[in-house]
Design an enzyme around this catalytic site. Structure first.
Site, PDB file in Angstrom:
ATOM      1  CE  LYS A  92      47.289  15.458  22.623  1.00 39.43           C
ATOM      2  NZ  LYS A  92      47.072  15.063  24.025  1.00 39.43           N
TER       3      LYS A  92
ATOM      4  CD  GLN B 235      44.299  15.630  26.317  1.00 38.19           C
ATOM      5  OE1 GLN B 235      44.856  14.902  25.502  1.00 38.19           O
ATOM      6  NE2 GLN B 235      44.818  16.775  26.694  1.00 38.19           N
TER       7      GLN B 235
ATOM      8  CG  ASP C  11      50.338  11.332  27.069  1.00 43.05           C
ATOM      9  OD1 ASP C  11      50.738  12.245  26.323  1.00 43.05           O
ATOM     10  OD2 ASP C  11      49.155  11.168  27.390  1.00 43.05           O
TER      11      ASP C  11
END
Ligand code: GUN
Length: 291
Positions: A51, A95, A118
């Site tokens: 990312k 994450q 997200d």
């Protein structure tokens, strides 16, 4: 035919990079994504690194916040609050998975929905389920764009989604059934309690698999000419330098013989997921600056 996620992702990255150049040329700061990584999970470290590299490639700012796996939920919540209140940051991802002593629900709900790139916050999920404009979680978002770039018709098709996770299966089923360009499909969602899974998978015009079980889908489970999207990416022990190979949820060698289109692992869905995240971060920035 291969659905080359990596190639499509590189094209879209170039498009995003041009947008960022245009933003910066107007004197506005580039989009800024913050990733929080708690602990030392090997796969998570790789994802976060990818990312960061993607941010660099498109011209975004990115910050990685690394916290030890002894971090308490309160400490993580305090960090999220700090990032929520920082106007220089457009997108925040934490994450997953998190260490067991931290509630994923509490963490995802603490993220400001305006920075929820997200798409895991209940506000984002609720808006998605009602067909409203929102941050769509990155993997389903990336998959719809892969289908779109290859002009794969979804309207009126039967889409079977195997796996009902909040990150992939559930939002994917909502998108495929929604009234949008890469939707309007008839959707069946299968999971661990589905009786006679094969009965459903062989009916699929579009088969999307996200169960995390290597080579779970075999050729006998797939209709001739179907589009097969493999979301799985599992490290399987191997006698090579890395000590592992990456395997999808689909037995590629078998299924490519029957499928019309199929995503490889790696290089299929993975790079498209990162694209979804980049686009969400750009969208958050646009909502703030409107440039
Ligand atoms: N873990 C597995 N997939 C994802 C993802 O898309 N986002 C985050 N934050 N964690 C993940």
């Amino acid at each position: 035919m291969l659905l080359k996620g990596k190639e499509v992702a590189n094209q879209i990255k170039e498009e995003i990079a041009k947008e960022v150049q245009s933003i910066v040329s107007k004197g506005v700061r580039p989009p800024h994504l913050v990733a929080v990584l708690v602990g030392e999970d090997g796969a998570s470290k790789t994802y976060v690194k990818n990312k960061e590299l993607a941010c660099e490639k498109v011209g975004f700012s990115s910050t990685l916040v690394r916290l030890p796996d002894t971090t308490s939920e309160e400490e993580l919540l305090a960090k999220i609050e700090e990032i929520n209140n920082d106007d220089e940051i457009d997108g925040l991802i934490v994450q997953l998975p998190l260490p067991k002593h931290i509630s994923e629900h509490n963490i995802t709900q603490a993220i400001n929905p305006a920075k929820d790139v997200d798409g895991f916050h209940d506000v984002s999920v609720g808006r998605l389920s009602k067909g409203q404009d929102t941050f769509i979680s990155a993997t389903p978002y990336g998959i719809t764009q892969l289908l779109d770039r290859y002009n794969i018709e979804t309207k009126g098709k039967h889409c079977v989604v195997v796996g009902r996770s909040n990150i992939v299966g559930r939002p994917m089923s909502i998108l495929m059934s929604g009234s949008n360009k890469t939707g309007n499909a008839t959707v069946t969602i299968c999971h661990r309690h589905t009786v006679d899974l094969k009965k459903y998978t062989v009916m699929a015009d579009i088969l999307i698999v996200a169960v995390g079980i290597p080579e779970f889908i075999t050729a006998d489970m797939v209709k001739e000419g179907a589009t097969v999207i493999d979301v799985g990416i599992t490290r399987v022990d191997a006698d090579n330098k890395k000590g592992y190979v990456l395997k999808g949820d689909v037995n590629f060698d078998q299924v490519e013989e029957v499928a019309g289109y199929i995503t490889p692992v790696p290089g299929g869905v993975g790079p498209m997921t990162i694209i979804g995240l980049m686009q969400n971060t750009l969208k958050s920035h646009q909502a703030k600056f409107n440039v």
